[in-house]
Design an enzyme around this catalytic site. Structure first.
Site, short mmCIF file in Angstrom:
data_model
loop_
_atom_site.label_atom_id
_atom_site.label_comp_id
_atom_site.label_asym_id
_atom_site.label_seq_id
_atom_site.Cartn_x
_atom_site.Cartn_y
_atom_site.Cartn_z
N LYS A 54 0.85 -1.21 0.00
CA LYS A 54 0.00 0.00 0.00
C LYS A 54 0.87 1.25 0.00
O LYS A 54 0.60 2.22 -0.72
CB LYS A 54 -0.93 -0.01 1.23
CG LYS A 54 -2.08 -1.00 1.10
CD LYS A 54 -2.95 -1.08 2.36
CE LYS A 54 -3.99 -2.19 2.19
NZ LYS A 54 -4.91 -2.32 3.32
N GLN A 98 -5.04 -1.33 9.46
CA GLN A 98 -4.84 -2.64 8.84
C GLN A 98 -5.36 -3.74 9.76
O GLN A 98 -5.05 -3.75 10.96
CB GLN A 98 -3.34 -2.84 8.54
CG GLN A 98 -3.01 -4.07 7.75
CD GLN A 98 -3.62 -4.06 6.33
OE1 GLN A 98 -3.78 -3.02 5.73
NE2 GLN A 98 -3.96 -5.23 5.83
N ASP A 121 -11.54 2.69 3.78
CA ASP A 121 -11.81 1.25 3.76
C ASP A 121 -13.31 0.98 3.61
O ASP A 121 -13.71 -0.16 3.37
CB ASP A 121 -11.33 0.60 5.07
CG ASP A 121 -10.06 -0.22 4.91
OD1 ASP A 121 -9.76 -0.64 3.77
OD2 ASP A 121 -9.36 -0.42 5.92
N1 LIG Z 1 -7.89 -2.43 6.80
C1 LIG Z 1 -7.94 -3.49 5.97
N2 LIG Z 1 -7.42 -4.64 6.37
C2 LIG Z 1 -7.48 -5.72 5.53
C3 LIG Z 1 -8.06 -5.60 4.23
C4 LIG Z 1 -8.60 -4.36 3.86
O1 LIG Z 1 -9.17 -4.18 2.73
N3 LIG Z 1 -8.51 -3.31 4.75
N4 LIG Z 1 -8.03 -6.68 3.35
C5 LIG Z 1 -7.17 -7.82 3.63
C6 LIG Z 1 -5.75 -7.69 3.15
N5 LIG Z 1 -5.46 -6.77 2.05
C7 LIG Z 1 -5.61 -5.46 2.26
O2 LIG Z 1 -5.25 -4.89 3.25
C8 LIG Z 1 -4.77 -7.19 0.87
C9 LIG Z 1 -4.58 -8.51 0.58
C10 LIG Z 1 -3.83 -8.89 -0.54
C11 LIG Z 1 -3.28 -7.96 -1.38
C12 LIG Z 1 -2.44 -8.33 -2.55
O3 LIG Z 1 -2.01 -7.47 -3.29
N6 LIG Z 1 -2.14 -9.62 -2.75
C13 LIG Z 1 -1.26 -10.06 -3.79
C14 LIG Z 1 -0.24 -11.01 -3.17
C15 LIG Z 1 0.60 -10.35 -2.13
C16 LIG Z 1 1.55 -11.31 -1.43
O4 LIG Z 1 2.64 -11.52 -1.95
O5 LIG Z 1 1.20 -11.85 -0.36
C17 LIG Z 1 -2.06 -10.78 -4.88
O6 LIG Z 1 -3.13 -11.32 -4.56
O7 LIG Z 1 -1.59 -10.81 -6.00
C18 LIG Z 1 -3.48 -6.64 -1.09
C19 LIG Z 1 -4.22 -6.25 0.02
C20 LIG Z 1 -7.14 -8.09 5.13
N7 LIG Z 1 -6.94 -6.90 5.89
#
Ligand SMILES: Nc1nc2c(c(=O)[nH]1)N[C@@H](CN(C=O)c1ccc(C(=O)N[C@@H](CCC(=O)O)C(=O)O)cc1)CN2
Length: 287
Positions: A54, A98, A121
């Protein structure tokens, strides 16, 4: 049938580039850069990756990053005091905490403390209520990112039988509301659902966000269905895997999201989009 790939990584990159261009246009007109505060409490390894991504996305899009990483020992009152400070700061347009947070922190109280017009969010009850009453303002990033990905791919939703597996506040419930607002016929499944395979098997569109690797079996998927996998599970070998049995499902679906490179990148691009909306578009009527 072999499914076409819904390439979240490419769609997110395109969205982030258009956000960056808009920020430079606004700055050239004398407006502020969007400011985003990501608050992280503790050292959850997956959260560290997401927060790093992020911050990087913020930097690349020309945002002001005012994120704070706090030790796991931080008290509820200290987090609330930080949110009060950020709520009052005119350079900060978006604030998120987060998730998950350590056990001694009450996430509901924290989320309610964020001003609804800085709640990028979309988790505050005010924004959830607006989404539920078809007056959306700031929408949760993962489900809204899914909607953007479907719209940009030209997949119509009206009248589809949509099945959402998982009823979390971050994914399942807002996903159900977003699909309903586009006039899909929506079923939401959860731990008390009686016959999950049967529910999934009649879906034209299935969205899965439960956090259990390969929980939805590929042979449950109806021929030609659209499969959106929100799960990101890190396996013992270090590889990432979704909640859907991908190799089998891709032979039945018409469209499918990969993991990684599907929904995850859309979540981050949508966070930037929400923050930019607060900075340049939102007319906040709340004190
Ligand atoms: N405050 C928040 N917490 C959490 C959220 C949220 O939307 N707001 N969602 C999830 C986690 N999340 C965002 O924070 C999130 C998860 C995954 C990815 C992402 O880019 N994943 C990549 C792989 C990354 C890796 O190497 O692990 C992909 O899927 O290609 C971004 C954001 C829980 N918490």
């Amino acid at each position: 049938m072999t499914a076409k790939i819904l390439d979240g990584k490419a769609i997110a990159e395109e969205l982030r580039n258009s956000i960056k261009d808009e920020v430079e246009r606004q700055v050239a007109q004398g407006n502020k850069r969007p400011g985003l505060a990501v608050i992280m409490v503790g050292e959850d390894p997956a959260s560290q990756v997401y927060v790093r991504n992020k911050k990087l996305a913020c930097e690349k899009a020309g945002f002001k990053d005012v994120s704070e990483v706090l030790p796991a020992s931080t008290s509820q009152e200290e987090v609330l005091a930080l949110i009060d400070k950020l709520n009052a700061d005119d350079d900060v347009h978006g604030i998120i905490v987060q998730l998950p947070v350590p056990d001694h922190i009450n996430p509901e109280e924290i989320i309610e403390r964020i001003h609804p017009c800085k709640d990028v969010d979309g988790f505050h009850p005010y924004n959830v209520g607006r989404l539920a009453t078809r007056m959306p303002q700031l929408m949760p990033c993962t489900p809204h990112g899914v909607m953007t990905m479907l719209a940009k791919t030209g997949i119509p939703l009206r009248g589809l039988n949509a099945v959402v597996v998982g009823a979390s506040n971050i994914v399942g419930v807002p996903m159900m509301l977003e699909l309903l607002n586009e006039r899909a016929t929506v079923t939401i499944c959860h731990s008390a659902t009686k016959d999950l395979a049967e529910q999934v098997g009649r879906a034209d569109l299935v969205v899965v966000g439960v956090g259990i690797p390969n929980m939805v079996k590929g042979d449950w998927i109806k021929d030609g269905a659209i499969v959106i996998d929100v799960g990101i599970n890190r396996m013992d070998d270090g590889k990432l895997c979704g909640d859907v049995e991908y190799d089998v499902a891709k032979e039945k679906a018409s469209w499918i999201t990969p993991v990684p490179g599907g929904v995850g990148p859309m979540t981050i691009a949508t966070l930037l989009e929400n923050t930019m909306k607060v900075a340049y578009q939102l007319d906040c009527k709340l004190k």
